[in-house]
Design a protein around this motif. Structure first.
Motif, mmCIF file in Angstrom:
data_model
loop_
_atom_site.group_PDB
_atom_site.id
_atom_site.type_symbol
_atom_site.label_atom_id
_atom_site.label_comp_id
_atom_site.label_asym_id
_atom_site.label_seq_id
_atom_site.Cartn_x
_atom_site.Cartn_y
_atom_site.Cartn_z
ATOM 1 N N GLN A 151 -5.520 -7.475 -10.197
ATOM 2 C CA GLN A 151 -6.466 -6.741 -9.355
ATOM 3 C C GLN A 151 -5.902 -6.522 -7.953
ATOM 4 O O GLN A 151 -6.088 -5.465 -7.349
ATOM 5 N N TRP A 152 -5.215 -7.530 -7.406
ATOM 6 C CA TRP A 152 -4.637 -7.397 -6.077
ATOM 7 C C TRP A 152 -3.482 -6.401 -6.084
ATOM 8 O O TRP A 152 -3.292 -5.651 -5.124
ATOM 9 N N LEU A 153 -2.713 -6.366 -7.165
ATOM 10 C CA LEU A 153 -1.604 -5.414 -7.260
ATOM 11 C C LEU A 153 -2.094 -3.972 -7.194
ATOM 12 O O LEU A 153 -1.354 -3.088 -6.764
ATOM 13 N N ASP A 154 -3.330 -3.752 -7.599
ATOM 14 C CA ASP A 154 -3.869 -2.388 -7.572
ATOM 15 C C ASP A 154 -4.056 -1.874 -6.141
ATOM 16 O O ASP A 154 -4.102 -0.662 -5.920
ATOM 17 N N VAL A 155 -4.171 -2.780 -5.173
ATOM 18 C CA VAL A 155 -4.426 -2.341 -3.794
ATOM 19 C C VAL A 155 -3.323 -2.759 -2.830
ATOM 20 O O VAL A 155 -3.371 -2.398 -1.647
ATOM 21 N N VAL A 156 -2.332 -3.517 -3.308
ATOM 22 C CA VAL A 156 -1.345 -4.068 -2.387
ATOM 23 C C VAL A 156 -0.566 -2.973 -1.669
ATOM 24 O O VAL A 156 -0.203 -3.111 -0.495
ATOM 25 N N ASN A 157 -0.326 -1.856 -2.338
ATOM 26 C CA ASN A 157 0.406 -0.754 -1.697
ATOM 27 C C ASN A 157 -0.418 -0.076 -0.603
ATOM 28 O O ASN A 157 0.144 0.633 0.248
ATOM 29 N N GLU A 158 -1.733 -0.260 -0.637
ATOM 30 C CA GLU A 158 -2.586 0.260 0.434
ATOM 31 C C GLU A 158 -2.619 -0.692 1.626
ATOM 32 O O GLU A 158 -2.890 -0.274 2.754
ATOM 33 N N VAL A 159 -2.361 -1.971 1.375
ATOM 34 C CA VAL A 159 -2.447 -2.983 2.430
ATOM 35 C C VAL A 159 -1.158 -3.068 3.243
ATOM 36 O O VAL A 159 -1.186 -3.259 4.461
ATOM 37 N N ASN A 197 4.909 7.823 9.251
ATOM 38 C CA ASN A 197 4.985 7.414 7.846
ATOM 39 C C ASN A 197 5.628 6.033 7.743
ATOM 40 O O ASN A 197 6.147 5.484 8.718
ATOM 41 N N ASP A 198 5.615 5.488 6.547
ATOM 42 C CA ASP A 198 6.098 4.122 6.346
ATOM 43 C C ASP A 198 7.566 3.974 6.708
ATOM 44 O O ASP A 198 7.987 2.939 7.235
ATOM 45 N N GLN A 199 8.361 4.995 6.445
ATOM 46 C CA GLN A 199 9.782 4.928 6.750
ATOM 47 C C GLN A 199 10.019 4.830 8.254
ATOM 48 O O GLN A 199 10.839 4.042 8.720
ATOM 49 N N GLU A 200 9.280 5.635 9.017
ATOM 50 C CA GLU A 200 9.420 5.594 10.476
ATOM 51 C C GLU A 200 8.973 4.243 11.035
ATOM 52 O O GLU A 200 9.594 3.699 11.960
#
Length: 425
Positions: A151-159, A197-200
């Motif tokens: 369940q946490w993996l589903d949102v970890v990319n948002e965190v 963005n995430d890269q910057e």
């Protein structure tokens, strides 16, 4: 006959009670089969409706069950809802703890920090900030007592983006302190920057990390007993240990940045060691050995770390400044020079000896200390004192400097050491 009748009635009552109990057990079994938890079944003593439907002297046939089931389930549901509402705080507490542990682990992995993530928790984005993400909000508000790793993996990319952006903001504030020397408010601004963005963001963090690990980006601990230089992110860790109850509290109550003069001292020391003044990092100096002050008399100079030598020169400057102030009100003032000044001349400040040179110097210093313990002189101009200590084998006379303003003399030491102090100052 009367006794027989009494026993007969008792037997009939027992048989009726057994049939009622059998019906009750059948009702409970059917409710369990329908998915209800036995813990939510009403008591026949407290719930009249449940008792009249379940505890009855009538066999529970399929037809009867079909008739009473719609009447029983609302009673069970009411009990379940009451229980779940009472248990909600405990479930929420357990769920929050599980989410907090997963969140700290995510922050630790995202930022690649080499310390306990629990210590730096106040410097990560707090719950109100990350709850704004719909997927994350749904996980926080779910009425269960735990959360699975999937369940946490589903949102970890948002965190992760929130963590990086917040960490970048903290680094920017600390970098401002390093570059300007101006202390910021004690509380880090608890808001998330957007737009990049995430890269910057990742590139900004790498750039600032390189700047904050330079030797000249060090901080000085305000505690007098501390003789170390401290860098980011250790200043955050140590500030948390010193004040564990503070949330988002900056380290400025515990550390000061280097001013321009002290940065110049660090650069001079780096130059003496043939290190890149502009790009030397804390890892370049933290492991250095056999460093010694070139301004001290070889007989009393100590081998120290880079941080200790920096504090050695700063303390000498502080002492000299205090002496100058004291001389303004002293009726008997003597000219005192700062033999550890790093601004007025370009003579070397420190050097690094090889093990052989160090061993020879230590032997010479040992002979000097032996001579100092047997020095009988006590009435030399500029030197005062008495027998502070008697060694088991050698007479040891400790002296203080009478030429220094009151309270600023070095700690009582051997006469020969005081002589060196007077000649140098």
């Amino acid at each position: 006959m009367k006794q027989w009748h009494t026993e007969y009635l008792a037997s009939r009552a027992a048989e009726a009670n057994a049939r009622k109990q059998a019906r009750l057990e059948s009702v409970k079994a059917n409710l369990v089969e329908s998915g209800w938890d036995p813990v939510d079944f009403p008591s026949i003593h407290d719930c009249k409706e449940f008792r009249e439907l379940a505890f009855k002297d009538q066999q529970l046939t399929p037809k009867v069950w079909k008739n009473i089931k719609p009447k029983l389930e609302p009673l069970v549901k009411k009990n379940r809802d009451t229980r779940l509402e009472a248990e909600r705080p405990r479930r929420r507490e357990k769920r929050d703890e599980a989410i907090s542990n997963l969140y700290l682990q995510t922050a630790h992995e995202t930022l690649a920090l080499h310390c306990d993530p629990q210590v730096l928790q106040p410097y990560f984005p707090q719950r109100p900030l990350i709850e704004g993400v719909p997927q994350v909000e749904a996980i926080f508000e779910a009425d269960t007592d735990t959360i699975t790793g999937d369940q946490w993996l589903d949102v970890v990319n948002e965190v992760r983006p929130f963590i990086r952006r917040h960490w970048r903001k903290i680094m920017r504030q600390i970098l401002i302190v390093v570059e300007t020397g101006e202390l910021l408010p004690q509380r880090f601004q608890d808001e998330i920057e957007t737009g990049d963005n995430d890269q910057e963001v990742a590139e900004d963090i790498d750039t600032m990390t390189a700047k904050l690990t330079r030797v000249t980006a060090a901080f000085l601990c305000k505690a007098d007993i501390c003789k170390e230089l401290h860098w980011f992110p250790n200043i955050l860790v140590r500030a948390r240990f010193a004040n564990p109850a503070a949330d988002f509290t900056g380290p400025w109550r515990f550390y000061d940045p280097l001013d321009a003069e002290r940065k110049y001292l660090i650069n001079r020391m780096l130059g003496d060691l043939n290190l890149d003044v502009a790009n030397a990092t804390k890892s370049d100096v933290q492991g250095l050995q056999h460093l010694i002050c070139t301004r001290c008399d070889p007989n009393i100079a100590r081998y120290m770390s880079f941080s200790e030598l920096a504090h050695h020169y700063m303390n000498a400057q502080t002492w000299f400044s205090d002496v100058q102030k004291a001389q303004q009100t002293s009726p008997h003032s003597h000219k005192i020079i700062n033999d550890h000044g790093w601004l007025s001349d370009g003579a070397p400040l420190i050097r690094q000896d090889d093990p052989t040179t160090k061993a020879i110097l230590e032997l010479s210093k040992a002979a000097f200390r032996f001579q100092a313990t047997t020095d009988p002189t006590c009435d030399i101009y500029g030197i005062g004192g008495e027998d502070f200590k008697r060694h088991a084998f050698y007479r040891e006379i400790r002296r203080y400097c009478k030429l220094c303003p009151g309270g600023l003399s070095p700690a009582p030491c051997a006469t020969s050491v005081i002589k060196i102090h007077i000649r140098a100052s």
